[in-house]
Scaffold this active site. Sequence first.
Site, PDB file in Angstrom:
ATOM      1  N   SER A  12       0.821  -1.214   0.000  1.00 19.45           N
ATOM      2  CA  SER A  12       0.000   0.000   0.000  1.00 19.45           C
ATOM      3  C   SER A  12       0.855   1.264   0.000  1.00 19.45           C
ATOM      4  O   SER A  12       1.606   1.505  -0.935  1.00 19.45           O
ATOM      5  CB  SER A  12      -0.969  -0.035   1.181  1.00 19.45           C
ATOM      6  OG  SER A  12      -1.912   0.999   1.095  1.00 19.45           O
ATOM      7  N   ASP A  42      -2.090   6.192  -3.463  1.00 22.98           N
ATOM      8  CA  ASP A  42      -0.991   5.526  -2.774  1.00 22.98           C
ATOM      9  C   ASP A  42      -0.441   4.425  -3.674  1.00 22.98           C
ATOM     10  O   ASP A  42      -0.686   4.425  -4.884  1.00 22.98           O
ATOM     11  CB  ASP A  42      -1.474   4.971  -1.429  1.00 22.98           C
ATOM     12  CG  ASP A  42      -2.608   3.967  -1.589  1.00 22.98           C
ATOM     13  OD1 ASP A  42      -3.277   3.983  -2.644  1.00 22.98           O
ATOM     14  OD2 ASP A  42      -2.821   3.164  -0.666  1.00 22.98           O
ATOM     15  N   ASP A  92      -1.146   1.306  -4.183  1.00 17.57           N
ATOM     16  CA  ASP A  92      -2.030   0.344  -4.843  1.00 17.57           C
ATOM     17  C   ASP A  92      -3.369   0.951  -5.245  1.00 17.57           C
ATOM     18  O   ASP A  92      -4.272   0.239  -5.674  1.00 17.57           O
ATOM     19  CB  ASP A  92      -2.258  -0.885  -3.956  1.00 17.57           C
ATOM     20  CG  ASP A  92      -2.913  -0.539  -2.621  1.00 17.57           C
ATOM     21  OD1 ASP A  92      -2.777   0.614  -2.184  1.00 17.57           O
ATOM     22  OD2 ASP A  92      -3.542  -1.428  -2.019  1.00 17.57           O
ATOM     23  N   ASP A 130      -5.865   2.088  -3.650  1.00 21.98           N
ATOM     24  CA  ASP A 130      -7.103   1.891  -2.891  1.00 21.98           C
ATOM     25  C   ASP A 130      -7.448   3.144  -2.091  1.00 21.98           C
ATOM     26  O   ASP A 130      -8.526   3.239  -1.508  1.00 21.98           O
ATOM     27  CB  ASP A 130      -7.025   0.662  -1.978  1.00 21.98           C
ATOM     28  CG  ASP A 130      -6.033   0.811  -0.832  1.00 21.98           C
ATOM     29  OD1 ASP A 130      -5.135   1.674  -0.923  1.00 21.98           O
ATOM     30  OD2 ASP A 130      -6.137   0.038   0.140  1.00 21.98           O
TER      31      ASP A 130
END
EC number: 5.4.2.10
Length: 452
Positions: A88, A234, A236, A238
């Site tokens: 992440s 960020d 990834d 999400d």
Amino acid sequence: MKLFGTSGIRMKNLTPEIAYKVGFAVSQIAKNVVVGRDTRTTGDLIRNSLFAGLLNGGAEIVDIGIVPTPTLGYSARNYDMGIMITASHNPSEYNGIKLFNKDGTSFRPEQEQNIEDIIYNKKNQKRVSWNSIKKVWTDESALKKYSDFILDSVEINKNFSVVVDCANSAGCVASPYLFTDVGAHVISVNGHIDGRFIGRSPEPNEKNLQDTMHMIKGLNENNKGNKYIGIAHDGDADRMIAIDEKGRLTDFDKLLAVFSRYMAEKTGTKTIITTVDASMAIEEYLKDLNVNVIRTKVGDVAVSDELNKHDDAIFGGEPSGTWIHKDIHLTPDGILSGLRLLEMMEFYDKKLYELIDDVPCYSNLREKLPCPDDKKIIVMDFVIKNGENIFDAEVETIDGARFSLDDGWVLIRPSGTEPFVRVRVEAKNDIIAKELLEKGIKLVKDGLNEKK
């Protein structure tokens, strides 16, 4: 738990041995698994070891390559479960493994505990013979399926100008293209894949986004047409944070309040889900709509679980840039959230800074205090036992200890991954906030000195 923290497994220098063990443990409960990863340099290494464990236990694998986490979460509906290889927002030397259910929600703590039990207690371990090894398939259409799904879920008729900063990570393969597909004029920043994150560190905070913020401010200074806003992700994608037309990073709590009001006014929902660490501004901002704000534990797992408990609740978020749109899907989705931000601006016919500045602003202070892991229970027991007298307020123990006052609140909770106890306070002015913080710090220190 030894491996899993508040958001899956994340660690510096994640080893192939751990990835293999996780893969093998997963193969004992799921036989058809979809796997994606972000752009980190260790991604292939971890993926191959994970695959070895999955195959050794008899699982069939569908590899969808480098994709954002929401793509993986969306894809999981067609399999027993999904696995995302990502750390992440953590720096490039970290990597991690996050497990997803068919409905796109992250594994709950009890599910993660079951995986650890299989690993460490050798519970239910069964290897398959050479002639029962399954295959690894590649699905190159997963990203397009997700993209088409998202585009069908939003309606944007106005032309916007957007700077999209993907941090050289998984968002690069989707976010700039989807913003272009809805008719926005897009400038892509840090938009090529590089697992070293050479453009900026993947956490989308004020320090790391300085260059992008200055860029947007400069673009808009002499721009008489559409003003640019910024969307940053960020590692990834999400998560999503926005930069307004003045080049200011939007406050997560204010963005949460604005999103919540938009969803309430657009859909008529009377229930919004957020976490115990979110600002009291959300209740204040939604007061005239008679919206019930339900608070839960920190983390997307808790938010999605609470969303599922309430039929009329369709939106939840937390002040980390995590937004869940249950009416679309249950995976935190930074790309969808960015597009819905454009929808919201069109709905109100306002600039982003106008929407953000309309939210009440309170004084926030926070401190983290060193606390050995073996002392956390003692400290929190002391805080819960003595805090009501200190703050003259009832304690809520949803996640840590939260004390709600007429003019502010205090949250004291242990870190799930580090040897710290965190104290966060919010109040209607700086003087009250400082007083509350000092009381909170003293309470924790007194708990550390408690002998049992």
